[in-house]
Structures are given as C-alpha cells and as structure tokens.
Design a protein around this motif. Structure first.
Motif, PDB file in Angstrom:
ATOM      1  N   ALA A  62     -13.162   0.661   1.081  1.00 48.23           N
ATOM      2  CA  ALA A  62     -12.120  -0.364   1.007  1.00 48.23           C
ATOM      3  C   ALA A  62     -10.744   0.291   0.962  1.00 48.23           C
ATOM      4  N   ASP A  63     -10.629   1.356   0.228  1.00 43.10           N
ATOM      5  CA  ASP A  63      -9.352   2.073   0.151  1.00 43.10           C
ATOM      6  C   ASP A  63      -8.962   2.601   1.535  1.00 43.10           C
ATOM      7  N   TYR A  64      -9.928   3.164   2.263  1.00 39.58           N
ATOM      8  CA  TYR A  64      -9.669   3.685   3.605  1.00 39.58           C
ATOM      9  C   TYR A  64      -9.261   2.570   4.570  1.00 39.58           C
ATOM     10  N   LEU A  65      -9.941   1.423   4.477  1.00 41.07           N
ATOM     11  CA  LEU A  65      -9.697   0.344   5.433  1.00 41.07           C
ATOM     12  C   LEU A  65      -8.418  -0.447   5.163  1.00 41.07           C
ATOM     13  N   PHE A  66      -8.102  -0.658   3.885  1.00 40.52           N
ATOM     14  CA  PHE A  66      -7.051  -1.625   3.575  1.00 40.52           C
ATOM     15  C   PHE A  66      -5.804  -1.067   2.891  1.00 40.52           C
ATOM     16  N   MET A  67      -5.895   0.042   2.238  1.00 40.44           N
ATOM     17  CA  MET A  67      -4.763   0.526   1.450  1.00 40.44           C
ATOM     18  C   MET A  67      -3.914   1.501   2.270  1.00 40.44           C
ATOM     19  N   ARG A  68      -2.646   1.179   2.402  1.00 40.07           N
ATOM     20  CA  ARG A  68      -1.718   2.042   3.122  1.00 40.07           C
ATOM     21  C   ARG A  68      -0.456   2.221   2.297  1.00 40.07           C
ATOM     22  N   LYS A  69       0.204   3.334   2.531  1.00 39.70           N
ATOM     23  CA  LYS A  69       1.474   3.588   1.874  1.00 39.70           C
ATOM     24  C   LYS A  69       2.524   2.698   2.543  1.00 39.70           C
ATOM     25  N   ASN A  70       3.486   2.309   1.808  1.00 43.27           N
ATOM     26  CA  ASN A  70       4.575   1.510   2.363  1.00 43.27           C
ATOM     27  C   ASN A  70       5.886   2.062   1.810  1.00 43.27           C
ATOM     28  N   PRO A  71       6.227   3.295   2.219  1.00 47.03           N
ATOM     29  CA  PRO A  71       7.367   3.953   1.573  1.00 47.03           C
ATOM     30  C   PRO A  71       8.712   3.433   2.070  1.00 47.03           C
ATOM     31  N   LYS A  72       9.663   3.579   1.226  1.00 45.95           N
ATOM     32  CA  LYS A  72      11.050   3.341   1.605  1.00 45.95           C
ATOM     33  C   LYS A  72      11.606   4.713   1.958  1.00 45.95           C
ATOM     34  N   GLY A  73      11.758   4.966   3.252  1.00 42.73           N
ATOM     35  CA  GLY A  73      12.209   6.287   3.692  1.00 42.73           C
ATOM     36  C   GLY A  73      11.283   6.827   4.759  1.00 42.73           C
ATOM     37  N   LEU A  74      10.981   8.094   4.690  1.00 39.67           N
ATOM     38  CA  LEU A  74      10.178   8.756   5.722  1.00 39.67           C
ATOM     39  C   LEU A  74       8.751   8.229   5.761  1.00 39.67           C
ATOM     40  N   GLN A  75       8.302   7.877   6.968  1.00 43.73           N
ATOM     41  CA  GLN A  75       6.926   7.412   7.192  1.00 43.73           C
ATOM     42  C   GLN A  75       6.415   8.105   8.445  1.00 43.73           C
ATOM     43  N   LEU A  76       5.189   8.621   8.395  1.00 48.97           N
ATOM     44  CA  LEU A  76       4.545   9.204   9.574  1.00 48.97           C
ATOM     45  C   LEU A  76       3.629   8.131  10.156  1.00 48.97           C
ATOM     46  N   GLU A  77       3.870   7.760  11.410  1.00 45.82           N
ATOM     47  CA  GLU A  77       3.174   6.621  12.019  1.00 45.82           C
ATOM     48  C   GLU A  77       2.531   7.000  13.346  1.00 45.82           C
ATOM     49  N   ARG A  78       1.541   6.180  13.753  1.00 41.92           N
ATOM     50  CA  ARG A  78       0.931   6.311  15.077  1.00 41.92           C
ATOM     51  C   ARG A  78       1.533   5.222  15.957  1.00 41.92           C
ATOM     52  N   TRP A  79       1.874   5.575  17.183  1.00 38.76           N
ATOM     53  CA  TRP A  79       2.411   4.610  18.132  1.00 38.76           C
ATOM     54  C   TRP A  79       1.673   4.769  19.451  1.00 38.76           C
ATOM     55  N   CYS A  80       1.570   3.658  20.207  1.00 40.28           N
ATOM     56  CA  CYS A  80       0.940   3.682  21.520  1.00 40.28           C
ATOM     57  C   CYS A  80       1.934   3.159  22.558  1.00 40.28           C
TER      58      CYS A  80
END
Length: 95
Positions: A38-56
C-alpha cells in the motif's frame, strides 16, 4: 507556458508531455506485507521545492525521462534519461 526539453526531441511546450509522478521509486518484492505494498502504490512525497519526476513526451517520441523541477516556481533544473541516476547535486537536496 512551461517549456520542457525532451532528451531526444529538444525543447517543446508542456502540452506535449504528461507527468508520471515521482521518480526513482523502487518496486518492492512481491512477498512483502500488504502495508508495504500500500505504501508503494499510494504514498508519494509532495515536497515544496525540489521534486524528481518522471515525464513522458506523449505528443512526440513517447519516451519517458526524468525531470528535476521546483514545485514552487515550476523551474526545471535538469532533464535526464530513464535509467540514469539522479544528478548527485540534486539527489542530496531532494526529499
């Protein structure tokens, strides 16, 4: 409008891309407990500032890549290909 530099196609408008969420998330072993899944599927960081993201680049080459973006200013600090580690100078700053 945000301009994103695709590693294969070059700079394009944000409307050609789709964000795939947080980058560098490791899939756990299938034998782990439900809470860890559940942690893997649903929990994500939501930082104010630097975020490393995937884009397509969905309206272009359809390839995935990683973006280091400031969530406050939307400024893109770095674009790098999938499979490459996060740039060390940014990885230490990301939550």
């Amino acid at each position: 409008m945000l301009l994103i530099s695709c590693p294969w196609c070059g700079e394009r408008a944000e409307s050609e891309f789709r964000c795939g969420g947080e980058a560098h998330i490791h899939r756990p072993d299938p034998s782990v407990a439900d809470a860890e899944w559940a942690d893997y599927l649903f929990m994500r960081k939501n930082p104010k500032g630097l975020q490393l993201e995937r884009w397509c680049h969905v309206q272009g080459c359809r390839r995935w890549f990683n973006v280091a973006r400031d969530t406050v200013t939307h400024r893109i600090l770095r674009v790098y290909r999938m499979g490459e580690p996060a740039p060390p100078e940014l990885a230490t700053k990301a939550p």
